[in-house]
Design a protein around this motif. Structure first.
Motif, PDB file in Angstrom:
ATOM      1  N   MET A   1      42.397  43.358  29.948  1.00  0.00           N
ATOM      2  CA  MET A   1      42.744  43.139  31.352  1.00  0.00           C
ATOM      3  C   MET A   1      43.267  41.708  31.540  1.00  0.00           C
ATOM      4  O   MET A   1      42.702  40.747  31.021  1.00  0.00           O
ATOM      5  CB  MET A   1      41.506  43.337  32.247  1.00  0.00           C
ATOM      6  CG  MET A   1      41.779  43.138  33.727  1.00  0.00           C
ATOM      7  SD  MET A   1      40.259  43.122  34.715  1.00  0.00           S
ATOM      8  CE  MET A   1      39.579  44.731  34.342  1.00  0.00           C
ATOM      9  N   THR A   3      43.958  38.268  33.516  1.00  0.00           N
ATOM     10  CA  THR A   3      43.112  37.502  34.427  1.00  0.00           C
ATOM     11  C   THR A   3      43.880  36.325  35.022  1.00  0.00           C
ATOM     12  O   THR A   3      44.856  35.844  34.445  1.00  0.00           O
ATOM     13  CB  THR A   3      41.864  36.965  33.704  1.00  0.00           C
ATOM     14  OG1 THR A   3      42.277  36.036  32.692  1.00  0.00           O
ATOM     15  CG2 THR A   3      41.057  38.084  33.081  1.00  0.00           C
ATOM     16  N   THR A 182      40.476  45.214  44.201  1.00  0.00           N
ATOM     17  CA  THR A 182      39.287  45.701  43.532  1.00  0.00           C
ATOM     18  C   THR A 182      38.078  44.924  44.038  1.00  0.00           C
ATOM     19  O   THR A 182      38.133  43.703  44.195  1.00  0.00           O
ATOM     20  CB  THR A 182      39.398  45.549  42.006  1.00  0.00           C
ATOM     21  OG1 THR A 182      39.650  44.172  41.679  1.00  0.00           O
ATOM     22  CG2 THR A 182      40.539  46.404  41.477  1.00  0.00           C
ATOM     23  N   CYS A 188      35.399  40.533  46.180  1.00  0.00           N
ATOM     24  CA  CYS A 188      36.741  40.898  45.718  1.00  0.00           C
ATOM     25  C   CYS A 188      36.921  40.346  44.307  1.00  0.00           C
ATOM     26  O   CYS A 188      36.726  39.145  44.064  1.00  0.00           O
ATOM     27  CB  CYS A 188      37.797  40.317  46.652  1.00  0.00           C
ATOM     28  SG  CYS A 188      39.475  40.840  46.259  1.00  0.00           S
ATOM     29  N   THR A 189      37.289  41.207  43.380  1.00  0.00           N
ATOM     30  CA  THR A 189      37.361  40.817  41.968  1.00  0.00           C
ATOM     31  C   THR A 189      38.774  40.815  41.410  1.00  0.00           C
ATOM     32  O   THR A 189      38.976  40.505  40.237  1.00  0.00           O
ATOM     33  CB  THR A 189      36.492  41.756  41.122  1.00  0.00           C
ATOM     34  OG1 THR A 189      36.927  43.113  41.323  1.00  0.00           O
ATOM     35  CG2 THR A 189      35.027  41.620  41.503  1.00  0.00           C
ATOM     36  N   GLY A 190      39.761  41.171  42.232  1.00  0.00           N
ATOM     37  CA  GLY A 190      41.129  41.170  41.737  1.00  0.00           C
ATOM     38  C   GLY A 190      42.015  42.129  42.500  1.00  0.00           C
ATOM     39  O   GLY A 190      41.692  42.542  43.619  1.00  0.00           O
ATOM     40  N   VAL A 191      43.137  42.479  41.884  1.00  0.00           N
ATOM     41  CA  VAL A 191      44.105  43.370  42.516  1.00  0.00           C
ATOM     42  C   VAL A 191      44.554  44.429  41.521  1.00  0.00           C
ATOM     43  O   VAL A 191      44.417  44.267  40.301  1.00  0.00           O
ATOM     44  CB  VAL A 191      45.341  42.591  43.022  1.00  0.00           C
ATOM     45  CG1 VAL A 191      44.936  41.497  44.007  1.00  0.00           C
ATOM     46  CG2 VAL A 191      46.137  41.992  41.863  1.00  0.00           C
ATOM     47  N   VAL A 192      45.098  45.507  42.075  1.00  0.00           N
ATOM     48  CA  VAL A 192      45.791  46.506  41.267  1.00  0.00           C
ATOM     49  C   VAL A 192      47.255  46.430  41.645  1.00  0.00           C
ATOM     50  O   VAL A 192      47.624  46.673  42.797  1.00  0.00           O
ATOM     51  CB  VAL A 192      45.243  47.921  41.524  1.00  0.00           C
ATOM     52  CG1 VAL A 192      46.031  48.942  40.705  1.00  0.00           C
ATOM     53  CG2 VAL A 192      43.762  47.987  41.194  1.00  0.00           C
ATOM     54  N   GLU A 196      48.378  48.369  37.406  1.00  0.00           N
ATOM     55  CA  GLU A 196      47.678  47.520  36.442  1.00  0.00           C
ATOM     56  C   GLU A 196      46.611  46.693  37.163  1.00  0.00           C
ATOM     57  O   GLU A 196      46.879  46.077  38.197  1.00  0.00           O
ATOM     58  CB  GLU A 196      48.671  46.577  35.753  1.00  0.00           C
ATOM     59  CG  GLU A 196      48.017  45.598  34.791  1.00  0.00           C
ATOM     60  CD  GLU A 196      48.995  44.567  34.247  1.00  0.00           C
ATOM     61  OE1 GLU A 196      48.626  43.838  33.305  1.00  0.00           O
ATOM     62  OE2 GLU A 196      50.119  44.477  34.787  1.00  0.00           O
ATOM     63  N   GLU A 197      45.418  46.648  36.613  1.00  0.00           N
ATOM     64  CA  GLU A 197      44.338  45.879  37.219  1.00  0.00           C
ATOM     65  C   GLU A 197      44.374  44.444  36.697  1.00  0.00           C
ATOM     66  O   GLU A 197      44.429  44.207  35.483  1.00  0.00           O
ATOM     67  CB  GLU A 197      42.994  46.524  36.914  1.00  0.00           C
ATOM     68  CG  GLU A 197      41.841  45.892  37.671  1.00  0.00           C
ATOM     69  CD  GLU A 197      40.544  46.669  37.549  1.00  0.00           C
ATOM     70  OE1 GLU A 197      39.478  46.045  37.639  1.00  0.00           O
ATOM     71  OE2 GLU A 197      40.623  47.905  37.351  1.00  0.00           O
ATOM     72  N   SER A 199      42.286  40.834  37.058  1.00  0.00           N
ATOM     73  CA  SER A 199      41.064  40.194  37.517  1.00  0.00           C
ATOM     74  C   SER A 199      41.382  38.795  38.061  1.00  0.00           C
ATOM     75  O   SER A 199      42.178  38.057  37.470  1.00  0.00           O
ATOM     76  CB  SER A 199      40.061  40.090  36.361  1.00  0.00           C
ATOM     77  OG  SER A 199      38.929  39.338  36.752  1.00  0.00           O
TER      78      SER A 199
END
Length: 381
Positions: A1, A3, A182, A188-192, A196-197, A199
């Motif tokens: 992933m 980051t 996400t 909140c830990t990130g975006v899609v 694609e995810e 972090s």
């Protein structure tokens, strides 16, 4: 992933400027834009730097606008130095003209209101105004002078801000749609993005009028950022012999000079959804106002017409600050003032990220003022 320290949704002037600032603090920043960065409201703006309120609803914004205007020279200088590009910043002041039968009384009320808000403004005679700008038309019956106001060329500033951010190591991903955020355990830990995810320790939403369409789980971000598109039509003119040095404006419209002699005329304010097209009615309204201010434009060449989508909010004020979801911060809804408010927004976001608090009271602009409203449900794809 993949980051990042910070993921910024939106590559307009707000997003690019914030990215530039945070990268200067050695943070790894990625900017996502669903189109080409800088091609939305920032690209469409006139570039008038005025903290004067357009209506009583704007009075609460004046202190923030004044601070941003104060920061502008330093803001532009940093971006120009980092990018090697110029932003077309000038501080020539603004003449506001009044043409109603009670023009002098209207002018005096306007001057008093602006002075109560701490703005620098003077009453001037029409002879003095016409001495500075000989193009002023006969419809004007009174004038006020705002000596501290300025202008910038938004497209040049936008290009410089993106280059400055990239020169500091910011990753900019054009044509990359953020499908959602996400979140885990209230954070909140990130975006899609395009499936694609990514972090991120911090996510900043600076997506203008599109901010409310971003999903957070089963809901839309409108709970914190209930933005909507407000169309503004514009035109650029090439005068036939006449010239303009300072901004001219009235209650009907405004004229903003460029260094190359062009004059930008605006603007409409329309609830037209996400339609960017120009209309004959909109162009007529702008041209009528322009000719009242500057009759010599009757024979001007129309170089360009365009429309942009401003990010409106329910109270016409920007949405700035942390949410009750840890790691999620909003910087959107600047409506007519995105170019003007870029420096102070950048400063505030930088302070929130670095210190968790700000040196300016931004409570009136908190996204939590909307959080009690019923969330918008996400529709099925």
């Amino acid at each position: 992933m993949k980051t990042a320290d910070v993921a910024i949704i939106g590559g307009g002037l707000i997003g690019a400027s914030v990215a530039f600032e945070l990268a200067g603090e050695k943070l790894r920043v990625t900017v996502f834009d669903c189109r080409q960065p800088g091609r939305e409201a920032s690209w469409a703006a006139a570039g008038m730097l005025s903290p004067a309120p357009d209506s009583p609803r704007d009075l609460g914004l004046v202190p923030l606008s004044r601070e941003s205007l104060r920061l502008y020279p330093e803001f532009v200088a940093a971006i120009e130095e980092a990018s090697g590009q110029t932003a077309g910043y000038a501080r020539e002041g603004t003449l506001e003209l009044f043409s109603a039968p009670c023009a002098e009384a209207d002018r005096d009320r306007r001057v008093a209101e602006c002075r109560r808000s701490g703005l620098a403004v003077e009453t001037v005679t029409l002879d003095a105004a016409r001495h500075w700008e000989k193009a002023i038309g006969p419809a004007a019956r009174a004038a006020a002078w705002f000596p501290e106001e300025g202008t910038v060329e938004p497209r040049a500033l936008m290009s410089a801000a993106l280059a400055a951010a990239q020169n500091r190591g910011v990753e900019i991903r054009p044509d990359c749609t953020v499908n959602g955020l996400t979140c885990e355990h209230g954070r909140c830990t990130g975006v899609v993005a395009d499936g694609e995810e990514i972090s991120a320790a911090q996510v900043i939403v600076a997506a203008g009028c599109f901010s409310s369409t971003i999903a957070t789980g089963s809901e839309l971000l409108g709970r914190y950022a209930p933005t909507r598109p407000v169309r503004g039509q514009m035109m650029a003119l090439k005068p036939d012999g006449a010239s303009l040095r300072r901004v001219l404006r009235s209650e009907r419209g405004y004229l903003v000079p460029r260094r190359d002699g062009r004059i930008v005329a605006g603007s409409t304010s329309e609830e037209a959804g996400f339609e960017r097209r120009v209309t004959p009615e909109g162009m007529r309204k702008i041209f009528d106002a322009a000719l009242e201010l500057f009759p010599g434009l009757a024979g001007a060449e129309v170089l360009e017409t365009w429309a942009g989508l401003r990010p409106g909010t329910p109270d016409d004020l920007p949405i700035l600050g942390p949410t009750d979801i840890e790691g999620l911060l909003i910087a959107t809804g600047h409506y007519r003032n995105g170019i003007l408010l870029a420096p102070v927004t950048t400063k505030l976001v930088g302070e929130w990220i670095a210190q968790g608090r700000t040196t300016i009271d931004a409570t009136p602009f908190s996204p939590l003022r909307f959080a009690h409203q019923k969330p918008l449900a996400r529709t099925a794809d």
